[in-house]
Design a protein around this motif. Structure first.
Motif, PDB file in Angstrom:
ATOM      1  N   ALA A   1       0.716  -1.282  -0.112  1.00  0.00           N
ATOM      2  CA  ALA A   1      -0.029   0.122   0.172  1.00  0.00           C
ATOM      3  C   ALA A   1       0.903   1.108  -0.100  1.00  0.00           C
ATOM      4  O   ALA A   1       0.233   2.405   0.042  1.00  0.00           O
ATOM      5  N   GLY A   2       2.215   1.135  -0.029  1.00  0.00           N
ATOM      6  CA  GLY A   2       2.929   2.614   0.295  1.00  0.00           C
ATOM      7  C   GLY A   2       3.096   2.992   1.538  1.00  0.00           C
ATOM      8  O   GLY A   2       2.595   2.416   2.356  1.00  0.00           O
ATOM      9  N   VAL A   3       3.810   4.418   1.680  1.00  0.00           N
ATOM     10  CA  VAL A   3       3.516   4.895   3.018  1.00  0.00           C
ATOM     11  C   VAL A   3       3.241   6.399   2.635  1.00  0.00           C
ATOM     12  O   VAL A   3       3.352   6.925   1.366  1.00  0.00           O
ATOM     13  N   PRO A   4       2.556   7.034   3.663  1.00  0.00           N
ATOM     14  CA  PRO A   4       2.135   8.485   3.319  1.00  0.00           C
ATOM     15  C   PRO A   4       3.356   9.311   2.871  1.00  0.00           C
ATOM     16  O   PRO A   4       4.645   9.146   2.933  1.00  0.00           O
ATOM     17  N   ALA A   5       3.000  10.388   2.006  1.00  0.00           N
ATOM     18  CA  ALA A   5       4.141  11.240   1.496  1.00  0.00           C
ATOM     19  C   ALA A   5       4.759  11.915   2.749  1.00  0.00           C
ATOM     20  O   ALA A   5       4.039  12.280   3.648  1.00  0.00           O
ATOM     21  N   ALA A   6       5.813  12.372   2.607  1.00  0.00           N
ATOM     22  CA  ALA A   6       6.540  12.912   3.625  1.00  0.00           C
ATOM     23  C   ALA A   6       6.075  14.074   4.014  1.00  0.00           C
ATOM     24  O   ALA A   6       5.735  15.045   2.948  1.00  0.00           O
ATOM     25  N   ARG A   7       6.011  14.429   5.203  1.00  0.00           N
ATOM     26  CA  ARG A   7       5.388  15.571   5.691  1.00  0.00           C
ATOM     27  C   ARG A   7       6.181  16.973   5.143  1.00  0.00           C
ATOM     28  O   ARG A   7       5.389  17.988   4.789  1.00  0.00           O
ATOM     29  N   GLU A   8       7.445  16.809   4.891  1.00  0.00           N
ATOM     30  CA  GLU A   8       8.404  18.071   4.740  1.00  0.00           C
ATOM     31  C   GLU A   8       7.871  18.364   3.139  1.00  0.00           C
ATOM     32  O   GLU A   8       8.430  19.274   2.520  1.00  0.00           O
ATOM     33  N   ARG A   9       7.170  17.301   2.562  1.00  0.00           N
ATOM     34  CA  ARG A   9       6.862  17.755   1.185  1.00  0.00           C
ATOM     35  C   ARG A   9       5.398  18.107   0.785  1.00  0.00           C
ATOM     36  O   ARG A   9       4.919  18.156  -0.218  1.00  0.00           O
TER      37      ARG A   9
ATOM     38  N   PRO B   1       6.147  26.931  -2.026  1.00  0.00           N
ATOM     39  CA  PRO B   1       6.545  25.785  -2.774  1.00  0.00           C
ATOM     40  C   PRO B   1       6.468  25.804  -4.346  1.00  0.00           C
ATOM     41  O   PRO B   1       5.801  26.455  -4.606  1.00  0.00           O
ATOM     42  N   ARG B   2       7.342  24.896  -4.822  1.00  0.00           N
ATOM     43  CA  ARG B   2       7.455  24.853  -6.198  1.00  0.00           C
ATOM     44  C   ARG B   2       7.172  23.442  -6.563  1.00  0.00           C
ATOM     45  O   ARG B   2       7.310  22.640  -5.818  1.00  0.00           O
ATOM     46  N   SER B   3       7.096  23.041  -8.022  1.00  0.00           N
ATOM     47  CA  SER B   3       6.977  21.816  -8.547  1.00  0.00           C
ATOM     48  C   SER B   3       8.376  21.124  -8.207  1.00  0.00           C
ATOM     49  O   SER B   3       9.268  21.483  -7.932  1.00  0.00           O
ATOM     50  N   PRO B   4       8.014  19.485  -7.733  1.00  0.00           N
ATOM     51  CA  PRO B   4       9.291  18.918  -7.495  1.00  0.00           C
ATOM     52  C   PRO B   4      10.480  18.906  -8.552  1.00  0.00           C
ATOM     53  O   PRO B   4      11.307  18.338  -8.533  1.00  0.00           O
ATOM     54  N   LEU B   5       9.982  19.236  -9.901  1.00  0.00           N
ATOM     55  CA  LEU B   5      10.857  19.167 -10.900  1.00  0.00           C
ATOM     56  C   LEU B   5      11.604  20.481 -11.187  1.00  0.00           C
ATOM     57  O   LEU B   5      12.374  20.701 -11.962  1.00  0.00           O
TER      58      LEU B   5
ATOM     59  N   LEU C   1      15.376  19.906   4.915  1.00  0.00           N
ATOM     60  CA  LEU C   1      14.291  20.269   5.921  1.00  0.00           C
ATOM     61  C   LEU C   1      13.953  19.132   6.451  1.00  0.00           C
ATOM     62  O   LEU C   1      13.324  18.047   5.834  1.00  0.00           O
ATOM     63  N   GLY C   2      14.089  19.015   7.889  1.00  0.00           N
ATOM     64  CA  GLY C   2      13.740  17.651   8.559  1.00  0.00           C
ATOM     65  C   GLY C   2      14.385  16.526   7.948  1.00  0.00           C
ATOM     66  O   GLY C   2      13.948  15.325   8.033  1.00  0.00           O
ATOM     67  N   GLY C   3      15.651  16.752   7.517  1.00  0.00           N
ATOM     68  CA  GLY C   3      16.443  15.486   7.296  1.00  0.00           C
ATOM     69  C   GLY C   3      15.993  15.181   5.743  1.00  0.00           C
ATOM     70  O   GLY C   3      16.690  14.132   5.175  1.00  0.00           O
ATOM     71  N   ARG C   4      15.273  15.869   5.040  1.00  0.00           N
ATOM     72  CA  ARG C   4      14.629  15.563   3.637  1.00  0.00           C
ATOM     73  C   ARG C   4      15.104  16.731   2.956  1.00  0.00           C
ATOM     74  O   ARG C   4      14.835  17.868   3.032  1.00  0.00           O
ATOM     75  N   ARG C   5      15.626  16.115   1.627  1.00  0.00           N
ATOM     76  CA  ARG C   5      15.857  17.118   0.579  1.00  0.00           C
ATOM     77  C   ARG C   5      14.396  17.691  -0.117  1.00  0.00           C
ATOM     78  O   ARG C   5      13.730  16.761  -0.588  1.00  0.00           O
ATOM     79  N   VAL C   6      14.133  18.961  -0.217  1.00  0.00           N
ATOM     80  CA  VAL C   6      12.916  19.481  -0.609  1.00  0.00           C
ATOM     81  C   VAL C   6      13.162  20.630  -1.325  1.00  0.00           C
ATOM     82  O   VAL C   6      14.350  21.323  -1.327  1.00  0.00           O
ATOM     83  N   VAL C   7      12.199  21.102  -2.188  1.00  0.00           N
ATOM     84  CA  VAL C   7      12.102  22.284  -2.920  1.00  0.00           C
ATOM     85  C   VAL C   7      11.530  23.396  -2.060  1.00  0.00           C
ATOM     86  O   VAL C   7      10.300  23.112  -1.716  1.00  0.00           O
TER      87      VAL C   7
END
Length: 283
Positions: free
Chosen positions: A4-12, A273-277, A101-107
């Motif tokens: 079922a996967g995992v929830p999207a990261a809070r930081e994103r 935020p911006r698109s993850p692209l 942010l929070g140990g995760r690479r984000v845009v």
């Protein structure tokens, strides 16, 4: 691993809220190539005064002045039964940032206000401020981190209430956006940045070009423009892209000023935020 996967990261979460908000856009894409000889010559000449200017700083500087001459493009639209378009009273640039942010690479992104009146050095100081800062401790990103702590549905509603009103759109999204992936092996790309005009900056590559009937090698950069067709048409967008290209190719700076960091600018109320692209770094 669960199927079922995992929830999207809070930081994103902010990126997902943003992507939902721009679904109403009607993007059309243009691109051109820019001879960056003049920009690189200036960058080399000023390198001894401190840290070098970022290439996105030149794009922000040139684009802001072009958008000031094209008020139809320096505008925003809101759909609905009675679509509305608002011309912005300032030219504010939105810059994307590749951050952790929070140990995760984000845009993330920051809004740089009144760029049509700012010198190259003033713009560069703001770029350094955001590029060097830690978003976890910067006051400009405090609202973003609070948004990420909200339950997902409440966060989505809060995001829409903040960014949707036209009267505050410029402070939230800027009036145009610049995003760069040229720090990697990317020649060009298109992105929708929540503004009527979004510029995508690729890498600079040494390529043969024709000058005065002779073939020479020149530093060429792909410059892409995405525009919202609800606000302007292709002819206006083509004029904007052409004039930005000319501003970069004919770059001169009457008063470059000191290329050194200064005090942090006033907090931008929205670093949306911006698109993850568009996970670029100022370079």
């Amino acid at each position: 691993m669960s199927g079922a996967g995992v929830p999207a990261a809070r930081e994103r979460r902010h990126t997902l809220y943003f992507l939902g908000e721009i679904r109403a856009f009607a993007p059309v894409f243009l691109d051109t190539e820019v001879d960056m000889s003049a920009v690189l010559a200036h960058r080399t000449a000023t390198r001894g005064t401190g840290r070098p200017y970022s290439l996105v700083t030149y794009v922000l500087h040139g684009a802001a002045r072009v958008l000031a001459d094209h008020p139809e493009a320096n505008a925003a639209a809101l759909g609905g039964l009675v679509p509305r378009v608002l011309r912005h009273g300032s030219v504010d640039g939105k810059l994307t940032l590749d951050k952790t942010l929070g140990g995760r690479r984000v845009v993330l992104s920051a809004v740089l206000p009144d760029l049509d009146h700012a010198s190259l050095a003033e713009i560069q100081r703001q770029v350094w401020h955001y590029a060097d800062g830690d978003p976890a401790t910067m006051p400009e990103f405090a609202a973003l981190t609070r948004l990420q702590r909200l339950p997902r549905l409440i966060g989505a509603v809060a995001f829409r209430r903040v960014v949707r009103p036209l009267r505050t759109r410029a402070r939230r999204f800027g009036t145009f956006a610049v995003t760069s992936l040229g720090h990697r092996a990317v020649d060009g790309f298109h992105s929708v940045g929540g503004t009527t005009v979004t510029l995508g900056v690729g890498r600079i590559v040494q390529r043969p070009v024709v000058r005065d009937g002779r073939i020479v090698i020149a530093p060429i950069m792909r410059l892409n423009l995405a525009f919202d067709h609800r606000v302007i048409d292709g002819a206006e967008a083509a004029d904007v892209l052409t004039e930005i290209k000319q501003a970069l190719e004919d770059f001169t700076e009457p008063d470059p000023g000191p290329a050194e960091p200064a005090a942090a600018p006033e907090p931008a109320e929205a670093a949306e935020p911006r698109s993850p692209l568009t996970e670029g770094s100022p370079r």
